[in-house]
Design a protein around this motif. Structure first.
Motif, PDB file in Angstrom:
ATOM      1  N   PRO A  57       0.724  -7.972  -9.720  1.00 51.69           N
ATOM      2  CA  PRO A  57       1.955  -7.440  -9.113  1.00 51.69           C
ATOM      3  C   PRO A  57       1.732  -7.089  -7.650  1.00 51.69           C
ATOM      4  N   ALA A  58       2.789  -7.194  -6.862  1.00 53.27           N
ATOM      5  CA  ALA A  58       2.697  -6.898  -5.426  1.00 53.27           C
ATOM      6  C   ALA A  58       2.524  -5.404  -5.210  1.00 53.27           C
ATOM      7  N   VAL A  59       1.675  -5.047  -4.243  1.00 52.42           N
ATOM      8  CA  VAL A  59       1.447  -3.661  -3.839  1.00 52.42           C
ATOM      9  C   VAL A  59       2.124  -3.449  -2.485  1.00 52.42           C
ATOM     10  N   TYR A  60       2.893  -2.348  -2.361  1.00 56.62           N
ATOM     11  CA  TYR A  60       3.658  -2.091  -1.146  1.00 56.62           C
ATOM     12  C   TYR A  60       2.956  -1.063  -0.261  1.00 56.62           C
ATOM     13  N   GLN A  61       3.363  -1.019   1.001  1.00 54.63           N
ATOM     14  CA  GLN A  61       2.788  -0.074   1.948  1.00 54.63           C
ATOM     15  C   GLN A  61       3.192   1.352   1.637  1.00 54.63           C
ATOM     16  N   ASP A  62       2.268   2.287   1.925  1.00 56.31           N
ATOM     17  CA  ASP A  62       2.585   3.702   1.824  1.00 56.31           C
ATOM     18  C   ASP A  62       3.426   4.132   3.024  1.00 56.31           C
ATOM     19  N   SER A  63       3.878   5.382   3.002  1.00 53.21           N
ATOM     20  CA  SER A  63       4.723   5.884   4.084  1.00 53.21           C
ATOM     21  C   SER A  63       3.986   5.906   5.424  1.00 53.21           C
ATOM     22  N   ASP A  64       2.646   6.004   5.396  1.00 52.24           N
ATOM     23  CA  ASP A  64       1.883   6.008   6.644  1.00 52.24           C
ATOM     24  C   ASP A  64       1.523   4.601   7.115  1.00 52.24           C
ATOM     25  N   GLY A  65       1.997   3.580   6.415  1.00 53.01           N
ATOM     26  CA  GLY A  65       1.750   2.208   6.806  1.00 53.01           C
ATOM     27  C   GLY A  65       0.526   1.579   6.182  1.00 53.01           C
ATOM     28  N   SER A  66      -0.283   2.361   5.480  1.00 53.24           N
ATOM     29  CA  SER A  66      -1.491   1.822   4.866  1.00 53.24           C
ATOM     30  C   SER A  66      -1.157   1.153   3.530  1.00 53.24           C
ATOM     31  N   VAL A  67      -2.073   0.341   3.069  1.00 54.92           N
ATOM     32  CA  VAL A  67      -1.953  -0.322   1.768  1.00 54.92           C
ATOM     33  C   VAL A  67      -3.213   0.006   0.979  1.00 54.92           C
ATOM     34  N   ARG A  68      -3.040   0.643  -0.169  1.00 54.95           N
ATOM     35  CA  ARG A  68      -4.182   1.041  -1.000  1.00 54.95           C
ATOM     36  C   ARG A  68      -4.239   0.124  -2.222  1.00 54.95           C
ATOM     37  N   LEU A  69      -5.375  -0.535  -2.376  1.00 56.34           N
ATOM     38  CA  LEU A  69      -5.541  -1.496  -3.454  1.00 56.34           C
ATOM     39  C   LEU A  69      -6.530  -0.958  -4.478  1.00 56.34           C
ATOM     40  N   SER A  70      -6.010  -0.646  -5.641  1.00 53.45           N
ATOM     41  CA  SER A  70      -6.802  -0.080  -6.729  1.00 53.45           C
ATOM     42  C   SER A  70      -7.315  -1.184  -7.643  1.00 53.45           C
ATOM     43  N   PRO A  71      -8.471  -0.995  -8.271  1.00 54.11           N
ATOM     44  CA  PRO A  71      -8.930  -1.972  -9.264  1.00 54.11           C
ATOM     45  C   PRO A  71      -7.928  -2.197 -10.392  1.00 54.11           C
TER      46      PRO A  71
END
Length: 212
Positions: A57-71
């Motif tokens: 599934p696609a992961v979206y940006q957080d409010s601060d602009g970062s993208v956190r990718l979890s295992p």
């Protein structure tokens, strides 16, 4: 009996024999190819079409602009690659193994690629490559952890993404073999200019915590 009547009798008799002894024609049996004309011989009815490859599934940006990718949102490819009891990616042994994500980027720009990992000695070959999209990648050596419970944060480099769209992100180990413990806890894309946390991290029974 006159000769005329005699010849007429012979003619009628011959006609009757001809009607009752009509010749038979032998019809060759139909071949299997003819009986199966409705089935394409090139079609293997026992092998259905393989299912299309599924993507995470696609992961979206957080409010601060970062993208956190979890295992937990990754698709793991390659024999032996799996999640451990802490939901971290473990088991890197060959160049055929991959951890794959999809990200939906809405704000183009330059991003630092950071990774949280546990990497213990004596290995000095824990070198990771991160591919983003088709034409971008960064590669560097993962910093060693103080012990087999401590996460260390490594900044692998910067990537400029100039279009808002869906990107495929994957990680692979290019420095092998690994000796010691090596697991991946999180991968991040952080807008350039924001400094990563320098606080050491450790694990407790309740999860991962930053030090004081």
């Amino acid at each position: 009996m006159s000769k005329l009547n005699f010849h007429l009798t012979l003619l009628l008799f011959g006609l009757c024999l001809g009607c009752s002894c009509s010749p038979q024609t032998n019809t060759p049996p139909q071949s299997n190819a003819i009986r199966s004309a409705s089935i394409d011989p090139e079609t293997n009815i026992d092998s259905p079409n393989p299912a299309p490859q599924t993507l995470p599934p696609a992961v979206y940006q957080d409010s601060d602009g970062s993208v956190r990718l979890s295992p937990l949102t990754a698709k793991l490819q390659g024999e032996g690659l799996d999640l451990d009891e802490w939901d971290q990616i473990a088991g890197f042994k060959t160049r055929d193994q991959r951890a794959l994500w999809q990200i939906q980027l809405s704000a183009p720009g330059t991003y630092q690629i950071e990774i949280d990992a546990i990497c213990t000695g004596p290995t000095q070959e824990a070198r990771m490559r991160v591919n983003v999209g088709e034409n971008h990648f960064v590669e560097d050596q993962i910093q060693l952890s103080e012990n087999d419970q401590s996460l260390t944060t490594t900044s692998l480099g910067e990537i400029t993404l100039d279009a808002p769209k869906t990107y495929q992100v994957e990680i692979e180990m290019v420095g092998l073999p690994l000796i010691g413990k090596f697991v991946v806890s999180e991968l991040r894309l952080v807008p350039a200019g924001e400094s990563p946390s320098t606080l050491p991290r450790f694990k407790t029974d309740n999860g991962l915590t930053e030090g004081n």
